[in-house]
Design a protein around this motif. Structure first.
Motif, PDB file in Angstrom:
ATOM      1  N   ASP B 317       1.019  -0.759   0.145  1.00 28.48           N
ATOM      2  CA  ASP B 317      -0.162   0.598  -0.268  1.00 28.48           C
ATOM      3  C   ASP B 317       1.049   1.504  -0.189  1.00 28.48           C
ATOM      4  OD1 ASP B 317      -2.451  -0.652  -0.165  1.00 28.48           O
ATOM      5  OD2 ASP B 317      -2.682  -1.252   1.828  1.00 28.48           O
ATOM      6  N   PHE B 318       2.050   1.063   1.157  1.00 30.48           N
ATOM      7  CA  PHE B 318       2.920   2.029   0.481  1.00 30.48           C
ATOM      8  C   PHE B 318       3.715   2.830  -0.829  1.00 30.48           C
ATOM      9  CE2 PHE B 318       7.164   3.416   1.045  1.00 30.48           C
ATOM     10  CZ  PHE B 318       7.229   5.033   1.191  1.00 30.48           C
ATOM     11  N   VAL B 319       4.030   1.727  -1.304  1.00 26.37           N
ATOM     12  CA  VAL B 319       4.489   1.474  -2.502  1.00 26.37           C
ATOM     13  C   VAL B 319       3.875   2.042  -3.570  1.00 26.37           C
ATOM     14  CG1 VAL B 319       5.951   0.851  -4.594  1.00 26.37           C
ATOM     15  CG2 VAL B 319       6.126  -0.567  -1.926  1.00 26.37           C
ATOM     16  N   ALA B 320       2.290   1.702  -3.269  1.00 30.42           N
ATOM     17  CA  ALA B 320       0.794   2.180  -4.246  1.00 30.42           C
ATOM     18  C   ALA B 320       0.841   3.564  -3.978  1.00 30.42           C
ATOM     19  CB  ALA B 320       0.117   1.134  -4.274  1.00 30.42           C
ATOM     20  N   GLY B 321       1.326   3.760  -3.314  1.00 35.24           N
ATOM     21  CA  GLY B 321       0.611   5.335  -2.659  1.00 35.24           C
ATOM     22  C   GLY B 321       1.207   6.163  -3.554  1.00 35.24           C
ATOM     23  N   GLU B 322       2.908   6.548  -2.883  1.00 32.96           N
ATOM     24  CA  GLU B 322       3.944   6.999  -3.748  1.00 32.96           C
ATOM     25  C   GLU B 322       4.218   6.749  -4.714  1.00 32.96           C
ATOM     26  OE1 GLU B 322       6.975   7.944  -1.906  1.00 32.96           O
ATOM     27  OE2 GLU B 322       5.490   8.626  -0.443  1.00 32.96           O
ATOM     28  N   ILE B 323       3.794   5.923  -5.315  1.00 34.94           N
ATOM     29  CA  ILE B 323       3.530   6.018  -6.843  1.00 34.94           C
ATOM     30  C   ILE B 323       2.744   6.438  -7.309  1.00 34.94           C
ATOM     31  CG2 ILE B 323       3.616   4.507  -8.933  1.00 34.94           C
ATOM     32  CD1 ILE B 323       6.154   3.957  -7.864  1.00 34.94           C
ATOM     33  N   ALA B 324       1.469   6.667  -7.431  1.00 36.21           N
ATOM     34  CA  ALA B 324       0.039   7.530  -7.372  1.00 36.21           C
ATOM     35  C   ALA B 324       0.097   8.024  -7.883  1.00 36.21           C
ATOM     36  CB  ALA B 324      -0.899   7.000  -6.740  1.00 36.21           C
ATOM     37  N   ALA B 325       0.759   8.839  -5.944  1.00 40.13           N
ATOM     38  CA  ALA B 325       1.346  10.680  -5.934  1.00 40.13           C
ATOM     39  C   ALA B 325       2.213  11.338  -6.965  1.00 40.13           C
ATOM     40  CB  ALA B 325       1.624  10.747  -4.475  1.00 40.13           C
ATOM     41  N   ALA B 326       2.985   9.805  -7.975  1.00 35.07           N
ATOM     42  CA  ALA B 326       3.707  11.094  -9.145  1.00 35.07           C
ATOM     43  C   ALA B 326       3.295  11.018 -10.027  1.00 35.07           C
ATOM     44  CB  ALA B 326       4.987   9.603  -8.877  1.00 35.07           C
ATOM     45  N   SER B 327       2.241  11.131  -9.772  1.00 39.00           N
ATOM     46  CA  SER B 327       1.563  10.949 -11.590  1.00 39.00           C
ATOM     47  C   SER B 327       1.644  10.976 -12.243  1.00 39.00           C
ATOM     48  CB  SER B 327       0.851  13.062 -10.976  1.00 39.00           C
ATOM     49  OG  SER B 327       0.200  12.928 -10.300  1.00 39.00           O
ATOM     50  N   ILE B 328       2.286   9.565 -12.736  1.00 42.64           N
ATOM     51  CA  ILE B 328       2.968   8.850 -13.745  1.00 42.64           C
ATOM     52  C   ILE B 328       1.581   9.112 -15.173  1.00 42.64           C
ATOM     53  CG2 ILE B 328       3.875   7.314 -15.779  1.00 42.64           C
ATOM     54  CD1 ILE B 328       5.350   6.481 -12.178  1.00 42.64           C
ATOM     55  N   SER B 329       2.119  10.010 -16.050  1.00 45.78           N
ATOM     56  CA  SER B 329       1.151   9.920 -17.384  1.00 45.78           C
ATOM     57  C   SER B 329       1.396   9.110 -18.684  1.00 45.78           C
ATOM     58  CB  SER B 329       0.639  11.307 -17.550  1.00 45.78           C
ATOM     59  OG  SER B 329       1.858  11.784 -18.268  1.00 45.78           O
ATOM     60  N   ALA B 330       3.028   9.391 -17.999  1.00 48.99           N
ATOM     61  CA  ALA B 330       3.171   8.358 -19.962  1.00 48.99           C
ATOM     62  C   ALA B 330       3.699   6.800 -20.026  1.00 48.99           C
ATOM     63  CB  ALA B 330       3.986   8.861 -20.631  1.00 48.99           C
ATOM     64  N   PRO B 331       3.414   5.638 -20.596  1.00 54.19           N
ATOM     65  CA  PRO B 331       2.359   5.778 -21.668  1.00 54.19           C
ATOM     66  C   PRO B 331       0.614   5.692 -21.321  1.00 54.19           C
ATOM     67  CG  PRO B 331       2.766   3.611 -21.761  1.00 54.19           C
ATOM     68  CD  PRO B 331       4.076   4.205 -20.539  1.00 54.19           C
ATOM     69  N   ARG B 332       0.311   5.405 -19.788  1.00 53.68           N
ATOM     70  CA  ARG B 332      -0.960   5.603 -19.558  1.00 53.68           C
ATOM     71  C   ARG B 332      -0.584   5.528 -18.009  1.00 53.68           C
ATOM     72  NH1 ARG B 332      -2.275  -1.400 -18.664  1.00 53.68           N
ATOM     73  NH2 ARG B 332      -4.116  -0.488 -17.722  1.00 53.68           N
ATOM     74  N   PRO B 333      -1.205   6.570 -17.392  1.00 55.90           N
ATOM     75  CA  PRO B 333      -1.755   6.958 -16.098  1.00 55.90           C
ATOM     76  C   PRO B 333      -1.587   5.592 -14.894  1.00 55.90           C
ATOM     77  CG  PRO B 333      -3.245   7.595 -16.607  1.00 55.90           C
ATOM     78  CD  PRO B 333      -3.143   6.920 -18.207  1.00 55.90           C
ATOM     79  N   ALA B 334      -0.582   5.308 -13.705  1.00 56.34           N
ATOM     80  CA  ALA B 334      -0.885   4.118 -12.833  1.00 56.34           C
ATOM     81  C   ALA B 334      -1.422   4.461 -11.641  1.00 56.34           C
ATOM     82  CB  ALA B 334       0.480   3.567 -12.630  1.00 56.34           C
ATOM     83  N   SER B 335      -2.278   3.990 -11.598  1.00 53.80           N
ATOM     84  CA  SER B 335      -3.470   4.038 -10.128  1.00 53.80           C
ATOM     85  C   SER B 335      -2.485   2.706  -8.800  1.00 53.80           C
ATOM     86  CB  SER B 335      -4.539   3.659 -10.185  1.00 53.80           C
ATOM     87  OG  SER B 335      -5.250   2.934 -10.809  1.00 53.80           O
ATOM     88  N   ALA B 336      -2.878   3.150  -7.909  1.00 55.51           N
ATOM     89  CA  ALA B 336      -2.493   3.238  -6.627  1.00 55.51           C
ATOM     90  C   ALA B 336      -3.573   1.007  -7.101  1.00 55.51           C
ATOM     91  CB  ALA B 336      -2.775   3.423  -5.505  1.00 55.51           C
ATOM     92  N   ASN B 337      -3.859   1.140  -7.116  1.00 52.04           N
ATOM     93  CA  ASN B 337      -4.958  -0.685  -8.064  1.00 52.04           C
ATOM     94  C   ASN B 337      -3.991  -0.920  -8.171  1.00 52.04           C
ATOM     95  OD1 ASN B 337      -6.653  -0.414  -6.088  1.00 52.04           O
ATOM     96  ND2 ASN B 337      -8.641  -0.226  -7.089  1.00 52.04           N
ATOM     97  N   ASP B 338      -3.972  -0.771  -9.566  1.00 55.96           N
ATOM     98  CA  ASP B 338      -3.028  -0.331 -11.223  1.00 55.96           C
ATOM     99  C   ASP B 338      -1.747  -1.321 -10.131  1.00 55.96           C
ATOM    100  OD1 ASP B 338      -4.589  -0.175 -13.088  1.00 55.96           O
ATOM    101  OD2 ASP B 338      -3.092   1.555 -13.052  1.00 55.96           O
TER     102      ASP B 338
END
Lengths: 347, 347
Positions: B317-338
């Protein structure tokens, strides 16, 4: 497998590429600290584009010198040098094809002035340290880091007006440099990567540009491919290059001669270059690269045979002798008989 | 088709690549006008190689400083700076992996001393302007042209002793940078060409090097591939990079983490990146690039799953939260669930 050994020593060059990038010329001139830039162009429509660049440069422009001529005759180079001195220029902005960029290089060679190049064709001159000046019908060429443009501004919109035949011939010319670079003695992993990328883009987009020159996206693809092809120009000096050079000396048009002989030279050399063959198959997406290049040529509205561009078959022995004397070895030796057979096939 | 637009602005760097090239270090140091070069290395076997470089440099050597440590702790950087000053060095010769080169960069950042790098691993640090120093368990990184090595001397013979597991993990790490560069926002036709070329060479030669590390020709191929991968490092900053960084912050080994997540991140992203998919298919010679990377990983003697390198599933959950907060968009957004799904698959 032969172990790799090479030296890769490429000078810095900034490339700005975008539709509409011409509007950024003043910013890029400022980045080069130009305060009095001499704009170099050809006469006619070249001069109109040159004037537009002068206007965009505003206070950073020292004037327009629209007297560039193909092959940079010595008198033209001297007049350019005088214009740079008379205007007290501190930089050169070359806008146009190989003639405009060639004249700017001749001025830079004498003055050390930095060049900002805005290419409007696929010649690739903007990517190299190669310069040339013609005197008494003889072109003297050389290499000097001083003539390499510091910045290239590529605006594919400027290529929208290139006629289909010019796009086709200069595109095939660029492809010829890529093909030859695959088996060049001086090839490096970087020139291989650049040439592969260039050919992949040309194979996909050059036919589209020839069919419809107004599509900005495919124009951009071809201009990028021309840039990548230019970056391997300095290693492409085998049979294809030598043959085109000798034919050029007989008065044949350069790009068209390259295009005509390319499938034949490729067929001859691929037999001895299995790695190059695999690369070409991959880049062109085909089994027989020589046939694919012949097919591409056949669909283009440009001369197809040496006889179509005024080659005198009686000169075959002379050409064969010149090439044999050049002692080309990579990827295989080309004897006078080989060259005669090749010329016959292309005639 | 979206029209191309990019800026390509790469500083000069000389690369000399050959089996036995180490013997040329004095010539290359002379070309950089080094008269008192400080040789920077790690302790132990690194110091022995460093001493060999000192001997080869002869009168051009100012001394050996074999105190490089991974992640360049601040105290180590300070000691290096002091050594450079104490020896009155006018150049740095970094020999080793990312640690030695990283320390030389830290010294160059403070002193402006030029660097000659002799890499012995696939880290790629020698190709970038990126530096980093660690203080209070926090690594501060930045970019500065002053730290880019002026010359790289690649001698594949120096990599003959790299253990199979290190070759495999650092090779997969380099491949990960290439894959990610295919869909990076900052990609250019040149980074695409370099990454394609790198992957083609790695796909063919990395398994061979892992199977038999003593073959000089395949060692050369992998070192060249690592160089090309390094040259796209600066644009590779999407999900793969961010995820490896967050996992690294949890104490997971960097290259191994990259290798483990690569097939999963690739599978996730390729759905949204048809052009990158075509390139990967072409470079790897396969239909399903994610599966091909998973197959490659599976054959290597390195950790296969996140659980094998000590990842605590409760941290998902911690890792997922950090990544979701980074708002990656290319080539697709990565949500916490992803990200949670991806971590579960890799666990």
């Amino acid at each position: 497998m032969k172990a790799l050994a090479f030296t890769h020593d490429v000078p810095p060059q900034r490339v700005v590429f975008a539709s509409g990038a011409l509007a950024r010329v003043a910013d890029e001139a400022a980045r080069l600290k130009f305060s009095r830039a001499l704009v170099v162009a050809t006469p006619g429509s070249g001069a109109r584009l040159g004037q537009k660049v002068v206007d965009l440069l505003g206070v950073r422009a020292a004037g327009l010198h629209a007297q560039a001529v193909i092959h940079v005759p010595k008198a033209i180079a001297d007049a350019g040098l005088q214009a740079a001195r008379a205007t007290n220029a501190d930089g050169l902005v070359a806008v146009g094809g190989g003639s405009a960029i060639g004249l700017a290089k001749a001025i830079a060679l004498q003055t050390g002035l930095p060049i900002l190049a805005i290419p409007t064709t696929y010649s690739g001159s903007e990517t190299t340290t190669i310069f040339g000046v013609t005197e008494d019908a003889r072109k003297v060429t050389g290499r000097d880091i001083a003539v390499l443009p510091r910045t290239i501004l590529y605006d594919p919109d400027l290529t929208l007006g290139l006629p289909a035949a010019v796009s086709a011939a200069s595109g095939m010319n660029a492809i010829a440099h890529c093909v030859e670079s695959f088996w060049a003695e001086g090839r490096t992993p970087v020139t291989l990567a650049m040439a592969s990328e260039s050919m992949r883009r040309f194979a996909k987009n050059l036919p589209a540009v020839v069919a419809d020159g107004s599509d900005r996206a495919v124009r951009a693809e071809c201009l990028v491919a021309a840039w990548l092809a230019g970056s391997v120009l300095s290693v492409s000096n085998g049979l294809q290059h030598k043959l085109a050079h000798v034919l050029g000396g007989l008065g044949l048009p350069h790009a068209e001669a390259h295009a005509i002989i390319l499938p034949h030279v490729t067929r001859f050399n691929l037999q001895a270059a299995p790695e190059a063959k695999a690369r070409l198959q991959n880049a062109l997406g085909c089994d027989n690269p020589a046939n694919a290049l012949a097919d591409m040529l056949q669909k283009f509205p440009i001369p197809q045979r040496l006889r179509d561009v005024g080659f005198d078959a009686a000169k075959s022995d002379f050409v064969a002798g010149e090439i044999a004397a050049a002692s080309i070895s990579a990827p295989r030796p080309a004897s006078a008989n080989d060259v005669r057979a090749l010329l016959t096939a292309a005639y």
